[in-house]
Design an enzyme around this catalytic site. Structure first.
Site, PDB file in Angstrom:
ATOM      1  N   GLU A  89      -7.135   2.326  -3.484  1.00 43.76           N
ATOM      2  CA  GLU A  89      -7.418   1.339  -2.030  1.00 43.76           C
ATOM      3  C   GLU A  89      -8.257   2.517  -1.368  1.00 43.76           C
ATOM      4  O   GLU A  89      -7.954   3.978  -1.229  1.00 43.76           O
ATOM      5  CB  GLU A  89      -6.406   0.513  -1.528  1.00 43.76           C
ATOM      6  CG  GLU A  89      -5.250   1.690  -1.303  1.00 43.76           C
ATOM      7  CD  GLU A  89      -4.805   1.623  -0.351  1.00 43.76           C
ATOM      8  OE1 GLU A  89      -5.203   1.733   1.267  1.00 43.76           O
ATOM      9  OE2 GLU A  89      -2.861   1.261  -0.447  1.00 43.76           O
ATOM     10  N   LYS A 103     -10.126  -2.989   9.059  1.00 44.00           N
ATOM     11  CA  LYS A 103      -9.075  -3.040   7.977  1.00 44.00           C
ATOM     12  C   LYS A 103      -8.992  -4.569   6.890  1.00 44.00           C
ATOM     13  O   LYS A 103      -8.672  -5.364   7.626  1.00 44.00           O
ATOM     14  CB  LYS A 103      -7.630  -3.163   7.858  1.00 44.00           C
ATOM     15  CG  LYS A 103      -6.999  -2.772   7.140  1.00 44.00           C
ATOM     16  CD  LYS A 103      -5.012  -2.563   8.033  1.00 44.00           C
ATOM     17  CE  LYS A 103      -3.776  -3.099   6.554  1.00 44.00           C
ATOM     18  NZ  LYS A 103      -2.449  -2.303   7.203  1.00 44.00           N
ATOM     19  N   VAL A 119      -4.464  -3.147  -0.369  1.00 37.97           N
ATOM     20  CA  VAL A 119      -3.981  -3.653  -1.456  1.00 37.97           C
ATOM     21  C   VAL A 119      -4.095  -5.243  -1.894  1.00 37.97           C
ATOM     22  O   VAL A 119      -4.795  -5.460  -3.440  1.00 37.97           O
ATOM     23  CB  VAL A 119      -2.493  -3.759  -1.335  1.00 37.97           C
ATOM     24  CG1 VAL A 119      -1.766  -4.330  -3.220  1.00 37.97           C
ATOM     25  CG2 VAL A 119      -2.211  -2.205  -1.870  1.00 37.97           C
ATOM     26  N   ASP A 134       5.499 -14.125   8.321  1.00 35.40           N
ATOM     27  CA  ASP A 134       4.627 -13.550   8.138  1.00 35.40           C
ATOM     28  C   ASP A 134       4.775 -12.843   6.959  1.00 35.40           C
ATOM     29  O   ASP A 134       5.503 -12.409   7.171  1.00 35.40           O
ATOM     30  CB  ASP A 134       5.278 -12.095   9.638  1.00 35.40           C
ATOM     31  CG  ASP A 134       3.769 -11.232   9.639  1.00 35.40           C
ATOM     32  OD1 ASP A 134       3.352 -10.976   8.471  1.00 35.40           O
ATOM     33  OD2 ASP A 134       3.533 -10.256  10.929  1.00 35.40           O
ATOM     34  N   SER A 142       2.443 -10.502   4.017  1.00 37.29           N
ATOM     35  CA  SER A 142       1.756  -9.820   3.139  1.00 37.29           C
ATOM     36  C   SER A 142       0.819 -10.736   2.391  1.00 37.29           C
ATOM     37  O   SER A 142       1.168 -10.934   1.243  1.00 37.29           O
ATOM     38  CB  SER A 142       2.270  -8.643   2.781  1.00 37.29           C
ATOM     39  OG  SER A 142       0.487  -7.975   2.701  1.00 37.29           O
ATOM     40  N   ALA A 143      -0.539 -10.298   2.916  1.00 36.95           N
ATOM     41  CA  ALA A 143      -1.373 -10.891   1.495  1.00 36.95           C
ATOM     42  C   ALA A 143      -1.150 -10.104   0.106  1.00 36.95           C
ATOM     43  O   ALA A 143      -2.025 -11.061  -0.987  1.00 36.95           O
ATOM     44  CB  ALA A 143      -2.666 -10.851   2.009  1.00 36.95           C
ATOM     45  N   ASP A 144      -0.755  -9.421   0.150  1.00 37.32           N
ATOM     46  CA  ASP A 144      -0.662  -8.200  -1.436  1.00 37.32           C
ATOM     47  C   ASP A 144       0.228  -9.344  -2.400  1.00 37.32           C
ATOM     48  O   ASP A 144      -0.318  -9.648  -2.989  1.00 37.32           O
ATOM     49  CB  ASP A 144      -0.064  -6.746  -0.359  1.00 37.32           C
ATOM     50  CG  ASP A 144      -0.611  -5.555   0.046  1.00 37.32           C
ATOM     51  OD1 ASP A 144      -2.670  -6.260   0.412  1.00 37.32           O
ATOM     52  OD2 ASP A 144       0.140  -5.117   1.033  1.00 37.32           O
ATOM     53  N   LYS A 152       8.246  -1.004   1.550  1.00 39.39           N
ATOM     54  CA  LYS A 152       8.858  -0.352   2.788  1.00 39.39           C
ATOM     55  C   LYS A 152      10.234  -0.407   3.029  1.00 39.39           C
ATOM     56  O   LYS A 152      10.155  -2.030   3.184  1.00 39.39           O
ATOM     57  CB  LYS A 152       7.947   0.273   3.737  1.00 39.39           C
ATOM     58  CG  LYS A 152       7.179   0.896   3.069  1.00 39.39           C
ATOM     59  CD  LYS A 152       6.471   1.726   4.506  1.00 39.39           C
ATOM     60  CE  LYS A 152       5.112   2.310   3.884  1.00 39.39           C
ATOM     61  NZ  LYS A 152       3.757   2.749   5.852  1.00 39.39           N
TER      62      LYS A 152
END
Length: 718
Positions: A63, A127, A147, A179, A181-183, A200
């Site tokens: 990435e 981003k 990602v 909330d 993440s799209a990951d 994390k």
């Protein structure tokens, strides 16, 4: 990150764990695994990546969000180069994904990496996640892929495996803020294996694992147990469903999943390497403290993550960055090993019973055509340098400013070759120029010097390298603009065309502007044939390339300045080095640094010539008894100092060129001490000339007798 919007009965409700899982459970509509989707005018796959995919050779996607948004400059560029080097060291092709001017690139050149990493581009970069790709294309933007976006682009390019630091997940209070993440969603719908350091601990790891389960994503820990790593720490308090212990086991899982037609990805979680765990533990403690502070200060929702990241950086005083770099490099190593095993499985089916490792490139077996005499060879960049110097202070509102503009032929490799040619050492030079006016100028200049330009490739598809530097009225450099992309074409295949000349070389010198693949190939080529090899590091960012590639032990000579020496030492050990500017150091402090760094590096590189500008050169080498010896050479005899410098741009190149001429030229073979003094004399002449390489260089000035007359002193041991 991705915000999920509820509808129907969920509107206005607080979303609990079950509701969150239900909302994310949806049908996938991706294409068949690893069948590249129809090409798009905004997506460019490099020839190296496309060829590797077609031939079932190992490829790893990388990435660029970490490049544009994850690290400061120049740490971001250095890390990106180090990670690519780690991948290549395993015989794997890196496919770094990024967006430049609205085009998605799968496989970036060195010049493109440098552009994305530069502060000028970073401040304007977006981003880019999955949702942003079409917008970035339509608006012609630059950006680093996350990602999610990298997985999608890798899949379209037919790349089955992707390495990153860590993935995003469900944020704390995600059941309220939605909330997520799209990951994690991408892992549920795109069949690419992701090798990372887990999630994390600033995120809700438990809920993240539940979402991945709902999405049908196999979560595998790599190593001794099922403990799911939390990025900076190997222990999160959560267990994965599966554990695999070897790259071969992981490859078998990935291969079976994708052959069966599973339309989801696979997450391989690798714990932080042991040598970084102490720092990682310190960072983890800082994260927990920051989370406690956030709760005490009633920071909620979207404010939590930026608050925690800022406090962690403050509390660890930058150590979080060091741990992050170590983790990414380790993930790249593991991911590359898995990619190699996966490639072997696929090749075995495609080609039948072909047992052994097919990683060695076909260009590694040249057909030699030997030259009649031994002469030095130089492989490196050819550049047209343009210098624009203002006569008065810059007037920004003016359309033009009075000044002087001067152009000259340059490039580290070309300068060294020119110095050798002027000293009648008859170098063989390998480089590349464009079929344009600049390229014609460069070749014409080479021929006028009597240089053999038969090794200089004229490329139809690239512009010649050029660099323009703007200097203020006081002589200080304001900024420079460079177009260096053609240097990526000085690759192993180009060098292999001239294998016969290289096999008969007395010494091979290469500069750090070359692609990683070329440096690795030339190092192995020279090592196998016992040809001495000289490495000119060029700049701090590029200096560590051979170390990152694992081929530094094949070098005979290296000529770093102190900043480049620091970078090489840090790449070898992972230890921090002095951060003070070298111009702020006393001579004694410079010597002290040289001793510290060279004592270790000289165990791998027999001769280190550390150039210290006005303080001369330190030669570090192995003694007969196995210890390390240090000798200091002043820049010139006392009566010639201080030097009234006119131009310092070519001093280092002239030093290297003259030393090689003295050691390995067709005409002269000096003692090592005489060769160092000869290099210093050429550097002295360079700084008193307008040109990078003085046009006054003459072979009769560089006999051992003439050099001893110019420098009638012995180097001082220290």
């Amino acid at each position: 990150m991705m915000m999920l919007v509820c509808s129907g009965g969920m509107r206005g409700a607080r979303m609990g764990r079950v509701a969150l899982k239900g909302l994310l459970c949806r049908e996938s509509h991706s294409a068949p695994p690893h069948t590249p989707l129809p090409s798009h005018p905004h997506m460019l796959i490099s020839a190296e990546v496309a060829c590797a995919v077609e031939e079932c050779r190992p490829v790893v996607a990388l990435e660029t969000a970490i490049l544009t948004h994850g690290m400061p400059y120049p740490d971001n560029l250095r890390t990106a180069c180090e990670v690519e080097a780690v991948v290549r060291s395993q015989g794997v092709v890196p496919a770094t994904v990024g967006v430049l001017d609205g085009q998605v690139h799968v496989g970036l050149t060195q010049a493109q990496l440098e552009r994305l990493a530069s502060p000028a581009t970073k401040c304007q970069s977006r981003k880019v996640s999955r949702r942003d790709l079409a917008y970035a294309m339509s608006q012609g933007l630059c950006g680093g892929t996350t990602v999610a976006a990298t997985m999608l682009c890798a899949h379209k390019a037919g790349v089955p495996l992707f390495v990153t630091g860590g993935i995003g997940g469900v944020h704390w209070e995600g059941e309220t803020t939605l909330d997520v993440s799209a990951d994690v969603l991408e892992l549920g719908r795109t069949p690419v294996a992701v090798v990372c350091g887990g999630v994390k601990s600033i995120l809700d790891i438990g809920r993240t694992l539940e979402v991945l389960e709902t999405q049908g994503v196999p979560v595998v820990t790599y190593g001794s147990d099922k403990e799911f790593p939390a990025f900076f720490t190997p222990i999160s308090g959560h267990q994965a469903e599966f554990n695999l212990k070897t790259p071969c086991d992981c490859a078998q899982l990935i291969d079976n999943s994708f052959r069966f037609g599973m339309e989801s990805g696979i997450l391989v979680a690798v714990p932080i390497p042991r040598q970084a765990q102490d720092i990682g533990h310190e960072v983890e403690l800082a994260i927990q403290q920051a989370l406690t502070e956030a709760k005490a200060q009633k920071v909620k929702g979207h404010g939590i993550t930026p608050f925690v990241l800022k406090r962690v950086s403050e509390l660890t005083k930058g150590k979080s960055l060091q741990a992050n770099i170590e983790l990414v490099r380790h993930n790249a190593l593991v991911g590359s090993q898995i990619a190699v095993e996966l490639s072997q499985l696929r090749k075995g089916r495609k080609e039948g019973a072909k047992a052994p490792d097919q990683r060695t490139s076909k260009i590694m077996k040249p057909k030699p055509v030997r030259s009649q005499t031994k002469r030095p060879a130089v492989i490196g960049a050819s550049i047209l340098d343009v210098s624009a110097k203002l006569l008065d202070p810059l007037q920004k509102e003016a359309k033009s400013n009075p000044g002087s503009v001067r152009q000259s032929c340059g490039g580290v490799g070309r300068n060294i070759a020119e110095c050798l040619a002027r000293l009648e050492a008859n170098p063989f030079f390998v480089s590349a120029v464009g079929n344009d006016s600049v390229g014609h100028t460069l070749i014409t200049e080479m021929k006028s010097l009597g240089m053999d330009a038969s090794g200089v490739e004229v490329s139809e598809g690239h512009s010649s390298a050029a660099y323009c530097v703007f200097v203020d009225a006081s002589g200080e450099v304001m900024f420079g603009v460079g177009d260096m992309s053609i240097n990526d074409t000085i690759d192993a295949e180009l060098v292999q065309k001239h294998a016969g000349e290289l096999e008969s070389a007395s010494l091979v010198c290469l500069d750090a502007n070359l692609p990683h693949q070329c440096i690795q190939y030339v190092s192995q080529f020279c090592w196998e044939r016992k040809i001495p090899m000289w490495y000119e590091p060029t700049c701090m960012i590029k200096a560590s390339k051979p170390i990152l590639l694992g081929c530094h032990g094949k070098l005979t000579y290296a000529s770093p300045n102190l900043s480049e020496l620091r970078a090489m030492f840090q790449a070898l050990t992972g230890e921090n080095t002095c951060q003070r500017l070298t111009t702020e150091l006393s001579t004694a402090e410079k010597f002290s640094e040289c001793k510290r760094y060279c004592a270790l590096l000289v165990q791998h590189i027999p001769h280190l010539l550390v150039t210290l500008g006005r303080d001369g050169v330190v030669h570090s080498h192995r003694g007969a008894s196995g210890g390390t010896l240090f000798h200091h050479y002043p820049p010139a005899s006392a009566q010639l100092l201080p030097v009234d410098a006119i131009n310092t741009t070519g001093a280092g190149d002239s030093f290297v060129g003259a030393m090689i001429s003295c050691l390995a030229g067709e005409r002269q073979h000096h003692s090592f001490e005489s060769a160092v003094k000869g290099g210093l004399m050429a550097a002295y002449m360079s700084v008193k000339s307008q040109d990078a390489v003085s046009c006054d260089l003459c072979p009769t000035q560089f006999t051992e007798t003439a050099i001893e007359k110019w420098a009638p002193w012995s180097p001082a041991a220290f």
